[in-house]
Design a protein around this motif. Structure first.
Motif, mmCIF file in Angstrom:
data_model
loop_
_atom_site.group_PDB
_atom_site.id
_atom_site.type_symbol
_atom_site.label_atom_id
_atom_site.label_comp_id
_atom_site.label_asym_id
_atom_site.label_seq_id
_atom_site.Cartn_x
_atom_site.Cartn_y
_atom_site.Cartn_z
ATOM 1 N N GLY A 72 15.781 -9.926 0.523
ATOM 2 C CA GLY A 72 14.416 -9.540 0.696
ATOM 3 C C GLY A 72 14.142 -8.088 0.510
ATOM 4 O O GLY A 72 15.178 -7.239 0.310
ATOM 5 N N ASN A 73 12.830 -7.728 0.523
ATOM 6 C CA ASN A 73 12.631 -6.144 0.255
ATOM 7 C C ASN A 73 11.882 -5.715 1.627
ATOM 8 O O ASN A 73 11.190 -6.043 2.171
ATOM 9 C CB ASN A 73 11.551 -6.118 -1.020
ATOM 10 N N TRP A 74 12.621 -4.575 2.022
ATOM 11 C CA TRP A 74 12.249 -3.914 3.004
ATOM 12 C C TRP A 74 10.790 -3.561 3.391
ATOM 13 O O TRP A 74 10.164 -3.737 4.195
ATOM 14 C CB TRP A 74 12.966 -2.705 3.564
ATOM 15 N N GLY A 75 10.222 -3.264 2.138
ATOM 16 C CA GLY A 75 8.852 -2.953 2.168
ATOM 17 C C GLY A 75 7.888 -4.137 2.415
ATOM 18 O O GLY A 75 6.662 -4.037 2.476
ATOM 19 N N ASP A 76 8.407 -5.314 2.116
ATOM 20 C CA ASP A 76 7.626 -6.713 2.686
ATOM 21 C C ASP A 76 7.854 -6.931 3.855
ATOM 22 O O ASP A 76 7.150 -7.822 4.346
ATOM 23 C CB ASP A 76 8.111 -7.593 1.584
ATOM 24 N N GLY A 77 8.463 -6.083 4.672
ATOM 25 C CA GLY A 77 8.391 -6.174 5.988
ATOM 26 C C GLY A 77 7.315 -5.791 6.707
ATOM 27 O O GLY A 77 6.309 -5.071 5.985
ATOM 28 N N SER A 78 7.410 -5.259 7.879
ATOM 29 C CA SER A 78 6.432 -4.849 8.829
ATOM 30 C C SER A 78 6.701 -4.992 10.285
ATOM 31 O O SER A 78 7.702 -5.681 10.420
ATOM 32 C CB SER A 78 5.006 -5.429 8.372
ATOM 33 N N PHE A 170 2.472 -2.501 4.821
ATOM 34 C CA PHE A 170 3.304 -2.225 5.934
ATOM 35 C C PHE A 170 2.762 -1.200 6.823
ATOM 36 O O PHE A 170 2.713 -1.267 8.120
ATOM 37 C CB PHE A 170 4.734 -1.636 5.316
ATOM 38 N N VAL A 171 2.298 -0.041 6.373
ATOM 39 C CA VAL A 171 1.522 1.168 7.019
ATOM 40 C C VAL A 171 0.524 0.443 7.833
ATOM 41 O O VAL A 171 0.358 0.891 8.915
ATOM 42 C CB VAL A 171 1.118 2.136 6.120
ATOM 43 N N GLU A 172 -0.394 -0.314 7.187
ATOM 44 C CA GLU A 172 -1.598 -0.695 7.785
ATOM 45 C C GLU A 172 -1.113 -1.786 8.860
ATOM 46 O O GLU A 172 -2.044 -1.746 10.139
ATOM 47 C CB GLU A 172 -2.495 -1.573 6.847
ATOM 48 N N ASP A 173 -0.240 -2.439 8.621
ATOM 49 C CA ASP A 173 0.115 -3.614 10.028
ATOM 50 C C ASP A 173 0.939 -2.798 11.201
ATOM 51 O O ASP A 173 0.555 -2.933 12.177
ATOM 52 C CB ASP A 173 1.497 -4.385 9.423
ATOM 53 N N VAL A 174 1.630 -1.744 10.916
ATOM 54 C CA VAL A 174 2.225 -0.797 11.837
ATOM 55 C C VAL A 174 1.168 0.090 12.511
ATOM 56 O O VAL A 174 1.185 -0.053 13.850
ATOM 57 C CB VAL A 174 3.237 0.161 11.391
ATOM 58 N N ARG A 175 0.217 0.657 11.898
ATOM 59 C CA ARG A 175 -0.843 1.030 12.588
ATOM 60 C C ARG A 175 -1.831 0.203 13.637
ATOM 61 O O ARG A 175 -2.469 0.694 14.547
ATOM 62 C CB ARG A 175 -1.997 1.672 11.528
ATOM 63 N N ALA A 176 -1.941 -1.261 13.155
ATOM 64 C CA ALA A 176 -2.704 -2.016 13.950
ATOM 65 C C ALA A 176 -1.860 -2.553 14.885
ATOM 66 O O ALA A 176 -2.265 -3.198 15.980
ATOM 67 C CB ALA A 176 -3.133 -3.282 13.075
#
Length: 256
Positions: A72-78, A170-176
């Motif tokens: 997988g791709n790290w950036g597709d995580g969150s 990713f960024v938006e998920d972490v902020r939420a």
């Protein structure tokens, strides 16, 4: 001896893990979640899990999406994916006949195990090591590229000699992500380990987690330790503390 295993991420990709199996009959089993971009073989993950195995607690540690041996791709995580994958790891352990009594998370992984705990099958107790109170604490690691990421949708980001792709989702998920309600709703014993000289995730984070948590809750100061637990003997010391604390919550011990 470590047994190499794979299981499915919540995204469908294969995640690579190692189960540290005790040489004597296991007192219990657990799952370890590593820090932000660290991987299952970082000192905190490997040394704590090996120490717990030597103390009779078998431990699964695994690489997050797109890191180490995982697909997988790290950036597709969150943060959401990391939490879901902790639950997946616990389900994997249940299916192999070694249901986890214990969840342990280091740094960002500590935040993830708090968020995952009430959904994780079989789990009786939770341990955080150097965990942030707010999952968005990690944004400071990529703050130099976050504005460009939000504007363009993605950006390549160099961390620890590796090139990762940071994505807007990713960024938006972490902020939420929020732990406040998760900590308040956690109805499991919680052990918080933190160094008063942690310069990456300050000790005030441990104070906030402890303040919100219900009893039974415990705090142990890891004096002399850095955030990554690379100082000689510190990760093993943390493992010994966890192993002793977990006695009451392991399999037959918890039922007797």
């Amino acid at each position: 001896m470590g047994e190499r295993v794979t299981f499915h991420s919540s995204t469908g990709a294969n995640l690579a893990g190692v189960i540290e199996i005790p040489e004597t009959p296991a007192r219990g089993w657990g799952v370890f979640a590593h820090g932000f971009t660290l991987g299952k073989d970082c000192p905190a993950a490997a040394r704590i899990c090996k120490q717990l195995a030597s103390d009779g607690i078998g431990m699964l540690r695994f690489d997050a999406l797109g890191l180490g041996g995982s697909d997988g791709n790290w950036g597709d995580g969150s943060f959401t994916v990391k939490v879901d994958d902790v639950v997946q790891a616990c389900e994997f352990m249940v299916n192999r006949g070694t249901p986890p009594d214990l969840l342990v998370g280091h740094s960002w992984g500590g935040a993830a195990v708090i968020a995952a705990a009430m959904r994780a099958p079989g789990v009786r107790s939770v341990v955080t090591v150097a965990a942030p109170f707010d999952p968005s604490h990690v944004e400071k690691h990529y703050d130099a590229v976050v504005d460009r990421c939000l504007a363009e949708g993605s950006v390549e980001w160099l961390v620890g000699g590796r090139k990762l792709t940071l994505k807007r989702a990713f960024v938006e998920d972490v902020r939420a992500a929020q732990l406040y309600d998760k900590i308040k709703a956690l109805r499991l014993p919680l052990l918080i380990l933190h160094s008063p000289t942690d310069n990456t995730v300050g000790i005030d984070n441990a104070s906030e987690i402890f303040r919100l948590a219900r009893h039974p809750r415990s705090f142990v100061s890891l004096e002399g330790s850095d955030h990554l637990l690379t100082a000689r003997g510190q990760a093993h010391r943390a493992g010994r503390i966890i192993g002793a604390w977990a006695d009451a919550y392991l399999g037959a011990d918890a039922e007797s």
